[in-house]
Design a protein around this motif. Structure first.
Motif, PDB file in Angstrom:
ATOM      1  N   LYS A 142       2.751   3.983 -19.587  1.00  0.00           N
ATOM      2  CA  LYS A 142       2.905   3.088 -18.412  1.00  0.00           C
ATOM      3  C   LYS A 142       2.172   3.785 -17.223  1.00  0.00           C
ATOM      4  CE  LYS A 142       6.413   0.512 -16.063  1.00  0.00           C
ATOM      5  NZ  LYS A 142       7.852   0.355 -15.983  1.00  0.00           N
ATOM      6  N   ASP A 143       2.598   4.938 -17.073  1.00  0.00           N
ATOM      7  CA  ASP A 143       1.701   5.609 -15.988  1.00  0.00           C
ATOM      8  C   ASP A 143       0.403   5.460 -15.829  1.00  0.00           C
ATOM      9  OD1 ASP A 143       2.041   7.147 -18.338  1.00  0.00           O
ATOM     10  OD2 ASP A 143       1.015   8.887 -17.310  1.00  0.00           O
ATOM     11  N   VAL A 144      -0.196   5.705 -16.885  1.00  0.00           N
ATOM     12  CA  VAL A 144      -1.618   5.272 -17.112  1.00  0.00           C
ATOM     13  C   VAL A 144      -2.372   3.815 -16.994  1.00  0.00           C
ATOM     14  CG1 VAL A 144      -3.724   5.511 -19.077  1.00  0.00           C
ATOM     15  CG2 VAL A 144      -2.158   7.319 -18.868  1.00  0.00           C
ATOM     16  N   LEU A 145      -1.353   3.073 -17.505  1.00  0.00           N
ATOM     17  CA  LEU A 145      -1.794   1.466 -17.340  1.00  0.00           C
ATOM     18  C   LEU A 145      -1.343   1.101 -15.973  1.00  0.00           C
ATOM     19  CD1 LEU A 145       0.118   0.448 -20.564  1.00  0.00           C
ATOM     20  CD2 LEU A 145      -2.515   0.250 -20.213  1.00  0.00           C
ATOM     21  N   ILE A 146      -0.552   1.587 -15.306  1.00  0.00           N
ATOM     22  CA  ILE A 146      -0.440   1.237 -13.793  1.00  0.00           C
ATOM     23  C   ILE A 146      -1.725   1.570 -12.887  1.00  0.00           C
ATOM     24  CG2 ILE A 146       0.778   1.734 -11.491  1.00  0.00           C
ATOM     25  CD1 ILE A 146       3.342   2.109 -13.558  1.00  0.00           C
ATOM     26  N   GLU A 147      -2.077   2.893 -13.365  1.00  0.00           N
ATOM     27  CA  GLU A 147      -3.296   3.395 -12.503  1.00  0.00           C
ATOM     28  C   GLU A 147      -4.607   2.703 -12.989  1.00  0.00           C
ATOM     29  OE1 GLU A 147      -2.791   5.330  -9.932  1.00  0.00           O
ATOM     30  OE2 GLU A 147      -0.738   5.218 -10.607  1.00  0.00           O
ATOM     31  N   HIS A 148      -4.723   2.284 -14.155  1.00  0.00           N
ATOM     32  CA  HIS A 148      -5.870   1.385 -14.872  1.00  0.00           C
ATOM     33  C   HIS A 148      -5.897  -0.061 -14.076  1.00  0.00           C
ATOM     34  CE1 HIS A 148      -7.657  -1.431 -17.427  1.00  0.00           C
ATOM     35  NE2 HIS A 148      -8.481  -0.518 -17.323  1.00  0.00           N
ATOM     36  N   GLY A 149      -4.511  -0.679 -14.004  1.00  0.00           N
ATOM     37  CA  GLY A 149      -4.565  -2.002 -13.411  1.00  0.00           C
ATOM     38  C   GLY A 149      -4.253  -3.132 -14.647  1.00  0.00           C
ATOM     39  N   GLY A 150      -4.776  -2.834 -15.882  1.00  0.00           N
ATOM     40  CA  GLY A 150      -4.436  -3.560 -16.924  1.00  0.00           C
ATOM     41  C   GLY A 150      -5.342  -4.905 -17.130  1.00  0.00           C
ATOM     42  N   ASN A 205      -1.810   4.929  -7.522  1.00  0.00           N
ATOM     43  CA  ASN A 205      -1.170   3.404  -7.347  1.00  0.00           C
ATOM     44  C   ASN A 205       0.297   3.452  -7.268  1.00  0.00           C
ATOM     45  OD1 ASN A 205      -3.730   2.506  -7.368  1.00  0.00           O
ATOM     46  ND2 ASN A 205      -3.937   1.523  -9.437  1.00  0.00           N
ATOM     47  N   ALA A 206       0.988   4.204  -8.432  1.00  0.00           N
ATOM     48  CA  ALA A 206       2.155   4.104  -8.393  1.00  0.00           C
ATOM     49  C   ALA A 206       2.994   4.786  -7.229  1.00  0.00           C
ATOM     50  CB  ALA A 206       2.669   4.851  -9.604  1.00  0.00           C
ATOM     51  N   ALA A 207       2.327   5.911  -6.610  1.00  0.00           N
ATOM     52  CA  ALA A 207       2.909   6.382  -5.332  1.00  0.00           C
ATOM     53  C   ALA A 207       2.664   5.487  -4.323  1.00  0.00           C
ATOM     54  CB  ALA A 207       2.086   7.814  -5.239  1.00  0.00           C
ATOM     55  N   LYS A 208       1.588   4.754  -4.201  1.00  0.00           N
ATOM     56  CA  LYS A 208       1.181   3.926  -2.984  1.00  0.00           C
ATOM     57  C   LYS A 208       2.278   2.860  -3.091  1.00  0.00           C
ATOM     58  CE  LYS A 208      -3.181   3.659  -1.941  1.00  0.00           C
ATOM     59  NZ  LYS A 208      -4.494   3.245  -2.338  1.00  0.00           N
ATOM     60  N   ALA A 209       2.510   2.261  -4.254  1.00  0.00           N
ATOM     61  CA  ALA A 209       3.519   1.127  -4.234  1.00  0.00           C
ATOM     62  C   ALA A 209       4.821   1.608  -3.991  1.00  0.00           C
ATOM     63  CB  ALA A 209       3.491   0.528  -5.739  1.00  0.00           C
ATOM     64  N   HIS A 210       5.384   2.897  -4.552  1.00  0.00           N
ATOM     65  CA  HIS A 210       6.733   3.395  -4.243  1.00  0.00           C
ATOM     66  C   HIS A 210       7.194   3.475  -2.762  1.00  0.00           C
ATOM     67  CE1 HIS A 210      10.268   5.614  -4.767  1.00  0.00           C
ATOM     68  NE2 HIS A 210       9.781   6.643  -3.933  1.00  0.00           N
ATOM     69  N   HIS A 217       4.808   5.637   5.522  1.00  0.00           N
ATOM     70  CA  HIS A 217       3.559   6.084   5.565  1.00  0.00           C
ATOM     71  C   HIS A 217       3.534   7.387   4.925  1.00  0.00           C
ATOM     72  CE1 HIS A 217       1.950   2.761   7.901  1.00  0.00           C
ATOM     73  NE2 HIS A 217       3.139   2.798   8.668  1.00  0.00           N
ATOM     74  N   VAL A 218       2.602   7.489   3.888  1.00  0.00           N
ATOM     75  CA  VAL A 218       2.363   8.954   3.697  1.00  0.00           C
ATOM     76  C   VAL A 218       1.024   9.175   3.473  1.00  0.00           C
ATOM     77  CG1 VAL A 218       4.587   8.712   2.154  1.00  0.00           C
ATOM     78  CG2 VAL A 218       2.480   8.162   1.043  1.00  0.00           C
ATOM     79  N   ASP A 219       0.432  10.362   3.458  1.00  0.00           N
ATOM     80  CA  ASP A 219      -0.811  10.819   3.131  1.00  0.00           C
ATOM     81  C   ASP A 219      -1.127  11.071   1.785  1.00  0.00           C
ATOM     82  OD1 ASP A 219      -1.855  10.304   5.854  1.00  0.00           O
ATOM     83  OD2 ASP A 219      -0.857  12.106   6.152  1.00  0.00           O
ATOM     84  N   LEU A 220      -1.652  10.552   0.710  1.00  0.00           N
ATOM     85  CA  LEU A 220      -1.911  10.666  -0.595  1.00  0.00           C
ATOM     86  C   LEU A 220      -2.977  11.529  -0.942  1.00  0.00           C
ATOM     87  CD1 LEU A 220      -0.752   7.123  -1.965  1.00  0.00           C
ATOM     88  CD2 LEU A 220       0.230   9.120  -1.910  1.00  0.00           C
ATOM     89  N   ILE A 221      -2.552  12.631  -1.643  1.00  0.00           N
ATOM     90  CA  ILE A 221      -3.846  13.600  -1.944  1.00  0.00           C
ATOM     91  C   ILE A 221      -4.136  13.292  -3.658  1.00  0.00           C
ATOM     92  CG2 ILE A 221      -4.776  16.052  -2.289  1.00  0.00           C
ATOM     93  CD1 ILE A 221      -3.031  16.514   0.241  1.00  0.00           C
ATOM     94  N   LYS A 222      -5.246  13.086  -3.981  1.00  0.00           N
ATOM     95  CA  LYS A 222      -5.526  12.749  -5.496  1.00  0.00           C
ATOM     96  C   LYS A 222      -5.538  14.128  -6.056  1.00  0.00           C
ATOM     97  CE  LYS A 222      -7.208  10.887  -9.389  1.00  0.00           C
ATOM     98  NZ  LYS A 222      -6.213   9.958 -10.235  1.00  0.00           N
TER      99      LYS A 222
END
Ligand SMILES: Nc1ncnc2c1ncn2[C@@H]1O[C@H](COP(=O)(O)OP(=O)(O)OP(=O)(O)O)[C@@H](O)[C@H]1O
Ligand SMILES: O=P(O)(O)OC[C@H]1O[C@H](OP(=O)(O)OP(=O)(O)O)[C@H](O)[C@@H]1O
Length: 214
Positions: free
Chosen positions: A73-81, A125-130, A137-142
């Protein structure tokens, strides 16, 4: 003769898929752990497996290079489906997506209104939504792996990562501070394949559904 291609990643997804394949009467002719082959045959002349990176599974299925696949599900959330049906939760490769910090880090203080934290993750994507859901506001680092290192060397305050036994967090002096969602792997199907090859795909789907463990 029509045939079907199933995309799988080696490691835990391949291992946990073997009993489901067996329930559908499918036995691979090679083991991807010991073979370098990327296309693996089965006892059924009309079914083959392709071995891909876990993150790439939805892409192969989306474009029809594989008719079916199994992806977290983690991979699918990032892919978008896009282009995928997700008809079945197989309840394998179970873990959870969490926020973790170094032990002793005051996460509650850091996330108070007006606060801003740096979060390292593979799961943007999952982190942004959470965090958006919490109004933060968070700064996300990939990152692409070993997220656990980031807080230890000052790259980030927190990580969003998968946790199963908690052993990796413990070994790195980290602790879980938020549970985001449970994760398991799903069967994914190319939308065109399901229409064009239903007579081959449907029995496999039914056999998998019958073999899913609660
Ligand atoms: N510790 C774990 N326990 C159970 N399931 C897990 C665990 N870690 C990951 N998973 C699940 O298994 C899937 C496959 O994990 P795997 O380790 O094979 O690939 P990966 O290394 O995350 O991906 P990639 O190879 O594309 O970088 C993940 O997408 C996730 O859904
Ligand atoms: O809570 P635990 O049981 O310790 O499991 C969590 C670990 O499992 C996953 O890594 P994995 O073993 O797949 O290694 P990889 O990410 O390098 O493939 C995940 O990225 C965590 O690091």
């Amino acid at each position: 003769m029509s045939s079907i291609t199933l995309a799988l990643s080696k490691g835990r997804i391949f291992e946990e898929t073997l009993p489901l394949l067996a329930a559908a009467g499918i036995v691979p002719t090679d083991n991807p752990e010991s073979s370098r082959k990327l296309i693996i045959g089965t006892n059924r002349p009309d079914v083959r497996l392709v071995i891909v990176r876990a993150t790439d599974t939805p892409t192969y299925v989306q474009y029809g290079a594989a008719d079916l696949g199994i992806a977290g599900k983690d991979v699918l959330i990032e892919h978008g489906g896009a282009g995928l049906y997700q008809p079945l939760d197989l309840n394998i490769a179970r873990c959870r997506l969490c926020v973790a910090v170094q032990k002793g880090f005051d996460y509650e203080a850091a996330i108070r209104p007006g606060g801003r934290i740096r979060v390292a993750t593979k799961y943007i994507n999952a982190a942004k939504a959470h965090f958006a859901g919490k109004g933060m506001h968070v700064d996300l680092i990939k990152l692409y792996g070993s997220m656990e290192l980031a807080p230890l060397v000052g790259l980030a305050d927190a990580i969003v990562d998968l946790v199963s036994t908690g052993g990796t967090l413990r070994a790195n002096n980290l602790e879980e501070v938020e549970d985001i969602m449970p994760i398991s792997s799903r069967l994914i199907v190319n939308q065109a394949s399901l229409k064009l090859k239903r007579e081959l795909i449907q029995p496999m789907l039914d056999a998998f559904a019958g073999a899913v463990k609660p």
